[in-house]
Design a protein around this motif. Sequence first.
Motif, PDB file in Angstrom:
ATOM      1  N   UNK A 103      25.581  -0.344 -13.036  1.00 41.16           N
ATOM      2  CA  UNK A 103      25.837  -1.785 -12.968  1.00 41.16           C
ATOM      3  C   UNK A 103      24.937  -2.500 -11.973  1.00 41.16           C
ATOM      4  N   UNK A 104      24.693  -1.853 -10.818  1.00 43.52           N
ATOM      5  CA  UNK A 104      23.925  -2.502  -9.750  1.00 43.52           C
ATOM      6  C   UNK A 104      23.248  -1.445  -8.894  1.00 43.52           C
ATOM      7  N   UNK A 105      22.135  -1.838  -8.313  1.00 48.90           N
ATOM      8  CA  UNK A 105      21.404  -0.975  -7.382  1.00 48.90           C
ATOM      9  C   UNK A 105      21.130  -1.809  -6.133  1.00 48.90           C
ATOM     10  N   UNK A 106      21.540  -1.271  -4.988  1.00 49.14           N
ATOM     11  CA  UNK A 106      21.314  -1.984  -3.733  1.00 49.14           C
ATOM     12  C   UNK A 106      21.988  -3.333  -3.680  1.00 49.14           C
ATOM     13  N   UNK A 107      23.108  -3.487  -4.367  1.00 50.42           N
ATOM     14  CA  UNK A 107      23.836  -4.755  -4.371  1.00 50.42           C
ATOM     15  C   UNK A 107      23.287  -5.781  -5.351  1.00 50.42           C
ATOM     16  N   UNK A 108      22.215  -5.462  -6.059  1.00 45.49           N
ATOM     17  CA  UNK A 108      21.620  -6.380  -7.043  1.00 45.49           C
ATOM     18  C   UNK A 108      22.041  -5.930  -8.437  1.00 45.49           C
ATOM     19  N   UNK A 109      22.588  -6.832  -9.260  1.00 41.74           N
ATOM     20  CA  UNK A 109      22.950  -6.447 -10.629  1.00 41.74           C
ATOM     21  C   UNK A 109      21.756  -5.800 -11.334  1.00 41.74           C
ATOM     22  N   UNK A 110      22.032  -4.785 -12.134  1.00 47.72           N
ATOM     23  CA  UNK A 110      20.967  -4.013 -12.771  1.00 47.72           C
ATOM     24  C   UNK A 110      20.009  -4.895 -13.562  1.00 47.72           C
ATOM     25  N   UNK A 153      15.850   4.737   2.793  1.00 43.91           N
ATOM     26  CA  UNK A 153      17.004   5.599   3.055  1.00 43.91           C
ATOM     27  C   UNK A 153      17.989   5.574   1.894  1.00 43.91           C
ATOM     28  N   UNK A 154      19.236   5.915   2.186  1.00 39.02           N
ATOM     29  CA  UNK A 154      20.267   5.930   1.147  1.00 39.02           C
ATOM     30  C   UNK A 154      20.421   4.558   0.481  1.00 39.02           C
ATOM     31  N   UNK A 155      20.758   4.586  -0.798  1.00 40.45           N
ATOM     32  CA  UNK A 155      20.906   3.367  -1.594  1.00 40.45           C
ATOM     33  C   UNK A 155      22.289   3.365  -2.239  1.00 40.45           C
ATOM     34  N   UNK A 156      22.954   2.218  -2.141  1.00 44.99           N
ATOM     35  CA  UNK A 156      24.264   2.067  -2.773  1.00 44.99           C
ATOM     36  C   UNK A 156      24.073   1.625  -4.215  1.00 44.99           C
ATOM     37  N   UNK A 157      24.749   2.301  -5.118  1.00 48.80           N
ATOM     38  CA  UNK A 157      24.717   1.887  -6.522  1.00 48.80           C
ATOM     39  C   UNK A 157      26.147   1.706  -7.017  1.00 48.80           C
ATOM     40  N   UNK A 158      26.306   0.782  -7.935  1.00 48.48           N
ATOM     41  CA  UNK A 158      27.600   0.537  -8.566  1.00 48.48           C
ATOM     42  C   UNK A 158      27.514   1.072  -9.984  1.00 48.48           C
ATOM     43  N   UNK A 159      28.526   1.855 -10.364  1.00 50.95           N
ATOM     44  CA  UNK A 159      28.556   2.488 -11.683  1.00 50.95           C
ATOM     45  C   UNK A 159      29.888   2.225 -12.354  1.00 50.95           C
TER      46      UNK A 159
END
Length: 173
Positions: A103-110, A153-159
């Motif tokens: 859904x999103x990578x680094x807080x930005x919608x995909x 570094x680490x990246x937050x993703x939403x799935x």
Amino acid sequence: MMTVDAEGVRSPRGGNGRSRRRRRARARLVGRAPQLSQNELLVGLMRLAALPGARNGHTGIFPFDPAHRESLHALPIRPYHFTDGVFVVDEAADGRLTGFRVLAIGGTPLQGVLSLVRPLVPRDNDSTLRGLAPHCAITVEVLDGLGIVEGTGPVEIMLVRPNGEQVKETLRP
């Protein structure tokens, strides 16, 4: 008949709009280069190399080309763009994210990430673009160069799990 300009660039006699556009883009990038971070410069070079557009899929910078002097870093997932979204089809860890939709990578919608990545992707057609854009979108140097994340570094993703539940994961390249 071909002509060669002062920079050694070959073009059809009289040039064309694309070659002028590439020369202007190159000049802008050269002028900005001293102020850019290494990853911003990488993104600029990728954009410049992909300027020929469709039908030029072999002209470009490919993030995971083993011939690069320095390796770029990817998030440990393998995304694939299906008609109903971008899904994780494989991962380097335990496989628990396989089948999840991104859904999103680094807080930005995909979709926003993909719209920023598309101009960087060399392509022959829409299928090549759909195949390569998700791989650029998991390259942390590209994400940093585009301003989507800070650093490598680490990246937050939403799935989204197959059952519809949304989950947030932090992945290390």
